[in-house]
Scaffold this motif. Structure first.
Motif, mmCIF file in Angstrom:
data_model
loop_
_atom_site.group_PDB
_atom_site.id
_atom_site.type_symbol
_atom_site.label_atom_id
_atom_site.label_comp_id
_atom_site.label_asym_id
_atom_site.label_seq_id
_atom_site.Cartn_x
_atom_site.Cartn_y
_atom_site.Cartn_z
ATOM 1 N N ARG A 138 -0.388 -20.006 -35.039
ATOM 2 C CA ARG A 138 -0.189 -20.642 -36.347
ATOM 3 C C ARG A 138 1.116 -20.173 -36.983
ATOM 4 N N VAL A 139 1.402 -18.885 -36.885
ATOM 5 C CA VAL A 139 2.648 -18.354 -37.435
ATOM 6 C C VAL A 139 3.856 -18.961 -36.709
ATOM 7 N N LEU A 140 3.784 -19.009 -35.395
ATOM 8 C CA LEU A 140 4.883 -19.558 -34.606
ATOM 9 C C LEU A 140 5.072 -21.049 -34.851
ATOM 10 N N ARG A 141 3.983 -21.763 -35.047
ATOM 11 C CA ARG A 141 4.091 -23.195 -35.365
ATOM 12 C C ARG A 141 4.687 -23.397 -36.746
ATOM 13 N N ALA A 142 4.253 -22.592 -37.718
ATOM 14 C CA ALA A 142 4.779 -22.704 -39.083
ATOM 15 C C ALA A 142 6.278 -22.416 -39.121
ATOM 16 N N SER A 143 6.732 -21.576 -38.215
ATOM 17 C CA SER A 143 8.157 -21.232 -38.127
ATOM 18 C C SER A 143 8.932 -22.189 -37.230
ATOM 19 N N ARG A 144 8.257 -23.192 -36.713
ATOM 20 C CA ARG A 144 8.849 -24.211 -35.831
ATOM 21 C C ARG A 144 9.423 -23.622 -34.550
ATOM 22 N N ILE A 145 8.816 -22.529 -34.089
ATOM 23 C CA ILE A 145 9.203 -21.916 -32.818
ATOM 24 C C ILE A 145 8.399 -22.543 -31.688
ATOM 25 N N VAL A 146 7.162 -22.926 -32.006
ATOM 26 C CA VAL A 146 6.226 -23.488 -31.030
ATOM 27 C C VAL A 146 5.749 -24.849 -31.527
ATOM 28 N N THR A 147 5.569 -25.758 -30.589
ATOM 29 C CA THR A 147 4.981 -27.060 -30.900
ATOM 30 C C THR A 147 3.650 -27.192 -30.151
ATOM 31 N N ALA A 148 2.818 -28.084 -30.643
ATOM 32 C CA ALA A 148 1.501 -28.308 -30.036
ATOM 33 C C ALA A 148 1.360 -29.780 -29.687
ATOM 34 N N ARG A 149 0.743 -30.023 -28.517
ATOM 35 C CA ARG A 149 0.507 -31.397 -28.074
ATOM 36 C C ARG A 149 -0.909 -31.487 -27.531
ATOM 37 N N ARG A 150 -1.683 -32.367 -28.112
ATOM 38 C CA ARG A 150 -3.073 -32.531 -27.687
ATOM 39 C C ARG A 150 -3.122 -33.238 -26.342
ATOM 40 N N GLN A 151 -3.936 -32.658 -25.439
ATOM 41 C CA GLN A 151 -4.193 -33.260 -24.127
ATOM 42 C C GLN A 151 -5.703 -33.306 -23.965
ATOM 43 N N ALA A 152 -6.278 -34.469 -24.193
ATOM 44 C CA ALA A 152 -7.735 -34.641 -24.136
ATOM 45 C C ALA A 152 -8.394 -33.665 -25.114
ATOM 46 N N ARG A 153 -9.156 -32.695 -24.610
ATOM 47 C CA ARG A 153 -9.869 -31.767 -25.483
ATOM 48 C C ARG A 153 -9.098 -30.479 -25.757
ATOM 49 N N GLU A 154 -7.947 -30.318 -25.114
ATOM 50 C CA GLU A 154 -7.186 -29.087 -25.271
ATOM 51 C C GLU A 154 -5.831 -29.369 -25.908
ATOM 52 N N ILE A 155 -5.232 -28.301 -26.410
ATOM 53 C CA ILE A 155 -3.894 -28.398 -26.980
ATOM 54 C C ILE A 155 -2.961 -27.562 -26.119
ATOM 55 N N GLU A 156 -1.863 -28.179 -25.724
ATOM 56 C CA GLU A 156 -0.848 -27.461 -24.957
ATOM 57 C C GLU A 156 0.251 -27.020 -25.915
ATOM 58 N N TYR A 157 0.580 -25.737 -25.854
ATOM 59 C CA TYR A 157 1.629 -25.177 -26.697
ATOM 60 C C TYR A 157 2.885 -24.989 -25.867
ATOM 61 N N SER A 158 4.026 -25.257 -26.482
ATOM 62 C CA SER A 158 5.298 -25.064 -25.799
ATOM 63 C C SER A 158 6.348 -24.659 -26.829
ATOM 64 N N LEU A 159 7.456 -24.142 -26.321
ATOM 65 C CA LEU A 159 8.549 -23.737 -27.195
ATOM 66 C C LEU A 159 9.303 -24.967 -27.678
ATOM 67 N N THR A 160 9.752 -24.910 -28.909
ATOM 68 C CA THR A 160 10.524 -26.008 -29.472
ATOM 69 C C THR A 160 11.847 -26.157 -28.727
ATOM 70 N N ASP A 161 12.476 -25.022 -28.423
ATOM 71 C CA ASP A 161 13.692 -25.027 -27.599
ATOM 72 C C ASP A 161 13.805 -23.688 -26.875
ATOM 73 N N ASP A 162 14.750 -23.609 -25.954
ATOM 74 C CA ASP A 162 14.887 -22.415 -25.122
ATOM 75 C C ASP A 162 15.650 -21.272 -25.785
ATOM 76 N N HIS A 163 16.299 -21.519 -26.916
ATOM 77 C CA HIS A 163 17.082 -20.471 -27.560
ATOM 78 C C HIS A 163 16.238 -19.251 -27.907
ATOM 79 N N VAL A 164 15.060 -19.481 -28.453
ATOM 80 C CA VAL A 164 14.194 -18.369 -28.854
ATOM 81 C C VAL A 164 13.740 -17.590 -27.622
#
Length: 99
Positions: A60-86
């Motif tokens: 939640r902290v990382l998402r609020a800081s726009r470091i991580v994004t979330a994408r729903r896949q069926a019943r799960e959420i996949e998290y990934s980095l917004t970009d490679d700089h971090v």
């Protein structure tokens, strides 16, 4: 170059906020794990050896800081980095700490 008189103070504040968002061993671990690609919460829990509620709290902290994004896949959420700089910042910091 560390700074210049012409550098906007907003950029320094933004960099400070980024570093504050990363200032946790669990969050650094999450970014390290996501540097290899998107992951689900249960994969992060296994890789980091911490509880699911703790991983979710830090995500939640990382998402609020726009470091991580979330994408729903069926019943799960996949998290990934917004970009490679971090990821580069975190991986370099970890390498430096190990020297």
């Amino acid at each position: 170059m560390i700074s210049s008189p012409d550098e906007p103070i907003q950029a320094l504040h933004a960099a400070s906020e980024l570093l504050r968002a990363l200032a946790s061993p669990v969050r650094l671990g999450i970014v390290r794990e996501l540097s290899g690609g998107g992951k689900h919460v249960h994969e992060l829990v296994t890789a980091l050896g911490v509880s699911q509620p703790l991983v979710s709290q830090h995500l939640r902290v990382l998402r609020a800081s726009r470091i991580v994004t979330a994408r729903r896949q069926a019943r799960e959420i996949e998290y990934s980095l917004t970009d490679d700089h971090v990821a580069h910042i975190v991986l370099d910091a970890i390498r430096h700490a190990q020297e």
